[in-house]
Design a protein around this motif. Structure first.
Motif, mmCIF file in Angstrom:
data_model
loop_
_atom_site.group_PDB
_atom_site.id
_atom_site.type_symbol
_atom_site.label_atom_id
_atom_site.label_comp_id
_atom_site.label_asym_id
_atom_site.label_seq_id
_atom_site.Cartn_x
_atom_site.Cartn_y
_atom_site.Cartn_z
ATOM 1 N N MET A 310 76.508 60.897 17.172
ATOM 2 C CA MET A 310 76.191 60.135 18.374
ATOM 3 C C MET A 310 76.456 58.647 18.174
ATOM 4 S SD MET A 310 72.618 59.823 20.537
ATOM 5 C CE MET A 310 72.784 61.481 21.174
ATOM 6 N N THR A 311 75.989 58.080 17.061
ATOM 7 C CA THR A 311 76.201 56.645 16.840
ATOM 8 C C THR A 311 77.679 56.323 16.689
ATOM 9 O OG1 THR A 311 75.851 56.900 14.444
ATOM 10 C CG2 THR A 311 73.928 56.338 15.801
ATOM 11 N N ARG A 312 78.432 57.236 16.091
ATOM 12 C CA ARG A 312 79.871 56.972 15.942
ATOM 13 C C ARG A 312 80.575 56.991 17.303
ATOM 14 N NH1 ARG A 312 78.985 59.992 11.124
ATOM 15 N NH2 ARG A 312 79.572 61.966 12.128
ATOM 16 N N VAL A 313 80.158 57.889 18.176
ATOM 17 C CA VAL A 313 80.747 57.932 19.514
ATOM 18 C C VAL A 313 80.370 56.676 20.297
ATOM 19 C CG1 VAL A 313 80.642 59.086 21.762
ATOM 20 C CG2 VAL A 313 80.924 60.434 19.671
ATOM 21 N N LEU A 314 79.097 56.299 20.263
ATOM 22 C CA LEU A 314 78.645 55.118 21.005
ATOM 23 C C LEU A 314 79.316 53.852 20.502
ATOM 24 C CD1 LEU A 314 74.832 55.894 21.375
ATOM 25 C CD2 LEU A 314 76.615 56.110 23.116
ATOM 26 N N THR A 315 79.580 53.791 19.203
ATOM 27 C CA THR A 315 80.242 52.617 18.641
ATOM 28 C C THR A 315 81.639 52.444 19.220
ATOM 29 O OG1 THR A 315 78.985 52.774 16.581
ATOM 30 C CG2 THR A 315 81.043 51.561 16.493
ATOM 31 N N VAL A 316 82.314 53.535 19.501
ATOM 32 C CA VAL A 316 83.662 53.447 20.091
ATOM 33 C C VAL A 316 83.604 52.695 21.414
ATOM 34 C CG1 VAL A 316 85.523 54.794 21.144
ATOM 35 C CG2 VAL A 316 84.553 55.498 18.937
ATOM 36 N N TYR A 317 82.624 53.035 22.258
ATOM 37 C CA TYR A 317 82.479 52.326 23.535
ATOM 38 C C TYR A 317 81.993 50.891 23.319
ATOM 39 C CZ TYR A 317 82.589 57.072 25.520
ATOM 40 O OH TYR A 317 82.941 58.356 25.876
ATOM 41 N N GLY A 318 81.072 50.728 22.373
ATOM 42 C CA GLY A 318 80.452 49.418 22.174
ATOM 43 C C GLY A 318 81.380 48.358 21.629
ATOM 44 N N LYS A 319 82.464 48.772 20.985
ATOM 45 C CA LYS A 319 83.409 47.797 20.422
ATOM 46 C C LYS A 319 84.352 47.212 21.470
ATOM 47 C CE LYS A 319 83.597 49.440 15.621
ATOM 48 N NZ LYS A 319 84.474 50.041 14.572
ATOM 49 N N VAL A 320 84.492 47.893 22.605
ATOM 50 C CA VAL A 320 85.449 47.426 23.631
ATOM 51 C C VAL A 320 84.762 47.403 25.003
ATOM 52 C CG1 VAL A 320 87.528 48.108 22.403
ATOM 53 C CG2 VAL A 320 86.343 49.797 23.791
ATOM 54 N N PRO A 321 83.678 46.639 25.148
ATOM 55 C CA PRO A 321 82.885 46.718 26.382
ATOM 56 C C PRO A 321 83.635 46.281 27.640
ATOM 57 C CG PRO A 321 82.165 44.881 25.009
ATOM 58 C CD PRO A 321 83.086 45.704 24.172
ATOM 59 N N ILE A 375 79.419 62.427 33.328
ATOM 60 C CA ILE A 375 79.740 62.901 31.976
ATOM 61 C C ILE A 375 81.247 63.063 31.814
ATOM 62 C CG2 ILE A 375 79.485 64.852 30.388
ATOM 63 C CD1 ILE A 375 76.664 65.243 31.572
ATOM 64 N N THR A 376 81.904 63.576 32.847
ATOM 65 C CA THR A 376 83.353 63.773 32.788
ATOM 66 C C THR A 376 84.088 62.446 32.643
ATOM 67 O OG1 THR A 376 83.161 65.765 34.158
ATOM 68 C CG2 THR A 376 85.342 64.738 33.996
ATOM 69 N N LEU A 377 83.676 61.434 33.420
ATOM 70 C CA LEU A 377 84.325 60.126 33.347
ATOM 71 C C LEU A 377 84.115 59.460 31.992
ATOM 72 C CD1 LEU A 377 83.613 58.566 36.878
ATOM 73 C CD2 LEU A 377 85.718 59.602 36.035
ATOM 74 N N VAL A 378 82.897 59.532 31.489
ATOM 75 C CA VAL A 378 82.612 58.927 30.188
ATOM 76 C C VAL A 378 83.438 59.604 29.094
ATOM 77 C CG1 VAL A 378 80.828 58.606 28.425
ATOM 78 C CG2 VAL A 378 80.319 58.104 30.820
ATOM 79 N N ALA A 379 83.522 60.936 29.164
ATOM 80 C CA ALA A 379 84.327 61.668 28.180
ATOM 81 C C ALA A 379 85.804 61.300 28.295
ATOM 82 C CB ALA A 379 84.136 63.169 28.379
ATOM 83 N N ALA A 380 86.288 61.132 29.523
ATOM 84 C CA ALA A 380 87.697 60.769 29.714
ATOM 85 C C ALA A 380 88.010 59.382 29.164
ATOM 86 C CB ALA A 380 88.038 60.832 31.207
ATOM 87 N N LEU A 381 87.032 58.498 29.175
ATOM 88 C CA LEU A 381 87.244 57.139 28.677
ATOM 89 C C LEU A 381 87.216 57.061 27.154
ATOM 90 C CD1 LEU A 381 85.118 55.118 31.254
ATOM 91 C CD2 LEU A 381 87.572 54.850 30.834
ATOM 92 N N TYR A 382 86.654 58.064 26.499
ATOM 93 C CA TYR A 382 86.495 57.991 25.039
ATOM 94 C C TYR A 382 87.830 57.824 24.304
ATOM 95 C CZ TYR A 382 85.291 59.178 20.254
ATOM 96 O OH TYR A 382 85.164 59.153 18.894
ATOM 97 N N PRO A 383 88.826 58.676 24.531
ATOM 98 C CA PRO A 383 90.077 58.492 23.775
ATOM 99 C C PRO A 383 90.769 57.169 24.106
ATOM 100 C CG PRO A 383 90.342 60.178 25.468
ATOM 101 C CD PRO A 383 88.886 59.876 25.389
ATOM 102 N N LEU A 384 90.641 56.693 25.339
ATOM 103 C CA LEU A 384 91.243 55.406 25.700
ATOM 104 C C LEU A 384 90.555 54.260 24.956
ATOM 105 C CD1 LEU A 384 91.630 55.942 29.551
ATOM 106 C CD2 LEU A 384 93.452 55.969 27.840
ATOM 107 N N CYS A 385 89.228 54.307 24.905
ATOM 108 C CA CYS A 385 88.489 53.261 24.200
ATOM 109 C C CYS A 385 88.760 53.313 22.701
ATOM 110 C CB CYS A 385 86.991 53.404 24.480
ATOM 111 S SG CYS A 385 86.513 53.000 26.177
ATOM 112 N N ARG A 386 88.856 54.508 22.152
ATOM 113 C CA ARG A 386 89.143 54.629 20.716
ATOM 114 C C ARG A 386 90.526 54.078 20.401
ATOM 115 N NH1 ARG A 386 89.169 60.524 18.085
ATOM 116 N NH2 ARG A 386 90.878 60.685 19.590
#
Length: 404
Positions: A310-321, A375-386
């Motif tokens: 969970m923290t690793r996933v949240l960090t991906v979003y948190g680095k590129v707010p 949930i779908t939108l947040v999941a879709a943004l994960y690979p883009l943010c990473r």
């Protein structure tokens, strides 16, 4: 004064990111998207105030209430990150103007983004008939002021932030100005207000600068705490967070000062509890700030030293707010249009004009579907943010990436 700060804070260099900041920021970015999906897609969003205890349900209330955590935590962390960023750039003594000038430029860029790309994401209106000044305006304006204020010791700025947080509720006693220009200027700094400058041009000042600056300065003052070892840091964050929440409870029980909306007994215990936590955001009251910033600090304390999925996933979003913030608004708005078309409306049915998101009357989805879309939108943004986070880290020479 600058010499005094060099005595208080010994020169040091902060060389690595603090994970708890990224985790907390990532969490509030994820939660924030829920509120915006609810605003644009939920069936009752256009007709029902989720905080009105006479008409709301506990599920709708809490869906809105949990997102209160986002803005104050994000602004507080912006101040904290500004402090740590300046420490990276200083050789000794207080931050130089060359270091502080980045805050000025960053703030101006954020305000420009708010007035253009972000406001277009809100309304999809090429005529820009509505300008809404929200959290990015508050952070941008705060950075502009902090560029000049940061020559003073961080401890002093933290104290100034607390003075603003504890005292700005008194400004609500100032009666509204009759002159629209004076009222508008006052609103930019102190009070949420709506201005109909013409039938085709409206400005909504949602986040007046000074109350949110207080939260940013408090975060800047707490930046020094993040230079401590992780274990000690966690203890301090935990104590401050619990202290803030406890002070909120005391002030809320007294029902005398700190929020324009006192709590009251309701039809049952659950709704009485909802009334107790139903604090005012526009502008952020003392009680609102104590509760939500306190909870944000507790999240940071829990994130200290945590390393899990969970923290690793949240960090991906948190680095590129900022990247996340801009993209998520466009995706939410496009989802609203897709929902309308799927429900049988045409593009010609999409309304336009001031303060109109463009949702046809009758369009909308239930609260469970709101959660599914979120949930779908947040999941879709994960690979883009990473991808963007890795690209940004690999190209520090690209100056533009520092602003987004």
């Amino acid at each position: 004064m600058e010499q005094n700060e060099s005595v208080v804070i010994q020169p040091k260099t902060v060389t690595s990111r603090i994970t708890s900041i990224d985790v907390a920021r990532g969490l509030v970015m994820v939660i924030m998207a829920l509120d915006h999906v609810r605003d644009l897609l939920h069936t009752a969003a256009l007709t029902q105030n989720p905080a009105d205890l006479a008409t709301t349900t506990p599920a709708i209330f809490m869906t809105r209430w949990i997102t209160h955590l986002c803005a104050p935590t994000f602004v507080f962390l912006s101040g904290m990150s500004a402090y740590l960023s300046l420490q990276k750039q200083r050789a000794s003594g207080p931050p130089s103007w060359s270091a502080r000038s980045f805050l000025l430029k960053r703030g101006l860029v954020l305000i420009l983004l708010e007035l253009t790309i972000i406001n277009f994401a809100f309304w999809f209106d090429l005529q820009f008939r509505t300008i809404m000044l929200q959290v990015i305006y508050a952070i941008g304006g705060g950075f502009v002021l902090l560029a000049f204020l940061s020559r003073w010791p961080a401890r002093w700025l933290g104290i100034l932030g607390l003075v603003i947080i504890f005292g700005h509720d008194l400004l609500l006693l100032v009666p509204p100005f009759d002159d629209q220009t004076a009222r508008f200027i006052w609103s930019l700094f102190f009070r949420t207000d709506l201005f109909n400058f013409s039938p085709q041009f409206v400005v909504l000042v949602g986040y007046p600068l000074i109350p949110w600056l207080g939260i940013m300065l408090a975060g800047y003052g707490c930046g020094q705490l993040m230079e401590r070892p992780a274990g000690r840091r966690q203890q301090v964050l935990l104590r401050i967070g619990l202290g803030a929440v406890a002070l909120f409870v005391v002030l809320r029980l007294l029902n005398v000062y700190g929020d324009v909306a006192p709590w009251s007994a309701q039809k049952d215990g659950l709704f009485t509890l909802l009334s107790f936590i139903n604090v005012s955001k526009y502008p952020p009251s003392l009680q609102y700030t104590l509760l939500l910033v306190g909870l944000g600090l507790l999240v940071m304390a829990l994130a200290e030293g945590a390393d899990n999925a969970m923290t690793r996933v949240l960090t991906v979003y948190g680095k590129v707010p900022m990247f996340y913030y801009i993209l998520h608004w466009y995706l939410v708005h496009l989802s609203m249009i897709a929902m309308s078309l799927f429900q049988g409306y045409s593009l010609a049915d999409i309304p336009a004009g001031p303060l109109n998101f463009g949702r046809p009357d009758g369009a909308g989805v239930s609260l469970p579907v709101v959660y599914l879309v979120w949930i779908t939108l947040v999941a879709a943004l994960y690979p883009l943010c990473r991808w963007y986070g890795r690209y940004k880290a690999a190209h520090p020479e690209k100056v533009l990436l520092r602003y987004i």
